[in-house]
Design an enzyme around this catalytic site. Structure first.
Site, short mmCIF file in Angstrom:
data_model
loop_
_atom_site.label_atom_id
_atom_site.label_comp_id
_atom_site.label_asym_id
_atom_site.label_seq_id
_atom_site.Cartn_x
_atom_site.Cartn_y
_atom_site.Cartn_z
N ASP A 1 0.84 -1.20 0.00
CA ASP A 1 0.00 0.00 0.00
C ASP A 1 0.88 1.24 0.00
O ASP A 1 2.06 1.19 0.34
CB ASP A 1 -0.99 0.00 1.19
CG ASP A 1 -0.32 -0.32 2.52
OD1 ASP A 1 0.92 -0.28 2.60
OD2 ASP A 1 -1.05 -0.61 3.48
N ASN B 1 -8.25 -0.96 13.09
CA ASN B 1 -9.64 -0.97 12.63
C ASN B 1 -9.96 -2.22 11.79
O ASN B 1 -10.98 -2.28 11.13
CB ASN B 1 -9.94 0.30 11.82
CG ASN B 1 -9.13 0.37 10.53
OD1 ASN B 1 -8.24 -0.45 10.29
ND2 ASN B 1 -9.43 1.35 9.70
N HIS C 1 -8.12 -3.35 9.25
CA HIS C 1 -7.67 -3.32 7.85
C HIS C 1 -6.48 -4.26 7.64
O HIS C 1 -5.75 -4.59 8.56
CB HIS C 1 -7.38 -1.90 7.38
CG HIS C 1 -6.17 -1.22 7.96
ND1 HIS C 1 -6.09 0.15 8.12
CD2 HIS C 1 -4.99 -1.70 8.43
CE1 HIS C 1 -4.92 0.47 8.63
NE2 HIS C 1 -4.23 -0.64 8.84
N GLU D 1 -9.69 -0.96 3.95
CA GLU D 1 -10.38 -0.41 5.11
C GLU D 1 -11.71 -1.13 5.34
O GLU D 1 -12.20 -1.84 4.44
CB GLU D 1 -10.62 1.08 4.88
CG GLU D 1 -9.34 1.90 4.74
CD GLU D 1 -8.67 2.21 6.07
OE1 GLU D 1 -8.46 1.29 6.88
OE2 GLU D 1 -8.35 3.39 6.30
P1 PGA Z 1 1.03 -1.63 13.17
O1 PGA Z 1 0.08 -1.47 11.92
O2 PGA Z 1 1.93 -2.78 12.85
O3 PGA Z 1 1.81 -0.35 13.25
O4 PGA Z 1 0.17 -1.88 14.35
C1 PGA Z 1 -0.56 -2.61 11.43
C2 PGA Z 1 -1.40 -2.25 10.22
O5 PGA Z 1 -2.06 -1.19 10.24
O6 PGA Z 1 -1.41 -3.02 9.26
#
Ligand code: PGA
Length: 269
Positions: free
Chosen positions: A74, A143, A145, A150
């Site tokens: 992404d 969240n 994702h 999302e």
């Molecule tokens: P994080 O993010 O490893 O910083 O918790 C995970 C993600 O959003 O895929």
């Protein structure tokens, strides 16, 4: 589909270091089996320990990344790969440079194209032309994702531009540099594309993710929690977590808890 009929794999490791080593083992095995593997790596704090283990193994000559292809998962729309806030740059500087990935091995998302829809479709085609992903490694967003798929993302979604939720923009603000506002859109590899990968590794660490991991694994699959779609991959899905992240799960009988052998031992560098 009931949880009982699902046959994906969950391994709970004692702590984040052991889980990072377990995740690195999956990457090592994929590359040992196919040196030309096409792999997507996540950004964020979760994979940092795994990156350290893999970089140390590469330095010792135990794993050879010289002919793998890396597909970026992404990226923020309009952010060039040189921008300090670029996820591609972050991955390059934090990991890919350490394992000797050359520019020709890296496919970055076309987020500055004039026609983003056509460019996303071309990126999708370039994954297909490569024979699909051999390994998709993913973190779990607060969240739900995966990549920037999302909440609301469907199981058959493809590489596309997506509006970031306030939660994701807030999460990004922890890393954001400079006065430029956080973009409200990103391009992400789609859930459907990820689901077609030969292997999927979902790495989840820490107590803060326990509730979302429970919703991902323990409740009905739902677009509100895009990570839950990964269960459709069945045995091609390996979920690797530490005990803190697993603390809310009620599916203990499925858990193959990694024992003392996975304690300590190999460190990052
Ligand atoms: P994080 O993010 O490893 O910083 O918790 C995970 C993600 O959003 O895929």
């Amino acid at each position: 589909m009931t949880i009982g009929s699902e046959n994906w794999n969950l391994t709970v490791f004692r702590d984040s270091l052991a889980a990072s080593q377990g995740a690195a083992d999956v990457v090592s095995a994929v590359i040992a089996g196919n040196p030309h593997a096409a792999i997507s790596f996540p950004t964020g704090s979760t994979p940092l320990g795994m990156f350290d283990v893999l970089a140390a193994r590469a330095a010792r000559g135990e794993i050879d990344f010289s002919v793998v292809t890396i597909f970026c998962l992404d990226e923020y729309v309009g952010v060039t790969p040189e921008d300090p806030n670029s996820l591609t740059r972050w991955l390059r500087e934090g990991f890919l440079n350490r394992i000797g990935i050359k520019p020709a091995q890296l496919r970055s998302l076309p987020v500055t194209a004039n026609d983003l829809i056509a460019a996303a479709a071309e990126y999708e085609e370039s994954i297909a032309a490569r024979g699909g992903l051999d390994l998709a490694i993913l973190g779990l967003g607060p969240n739900g994702h995966i990549g920037y798929n999302e909440p609301g993302s469907s199981a058959d979604s493809r590489t596309r531009v997506i509006e970031l939720t306030p939660e994701s923009r807030n999460q990004a603000s922890d890393y954001w540099e400079g006065a430029v506002p956080i973009p409200d859109r990103a391009m992400t590899i789609g859930v459907g594309t990820l689901l077609e990968a030969r292997q999927i590794l979902l790495l989840v660490l820490g107590e803060a993710k326990a509730g979302m991991l429970r919703r991902t694994l323990d409740e009905p699959m739902i677009a509100d929690v895009p990570a839950s779609w990964l269960r459709m991959a069945g045995p091609r899905l390996n979920v690797i977590v530490d005990e803190a992240a697993a603390s809310d799960l009620s599916i203990g009988r499925r858990v193959r808890s990694a024992g003392p052998d996975n304690r300590g031992g190999e460190s990052g560098e």
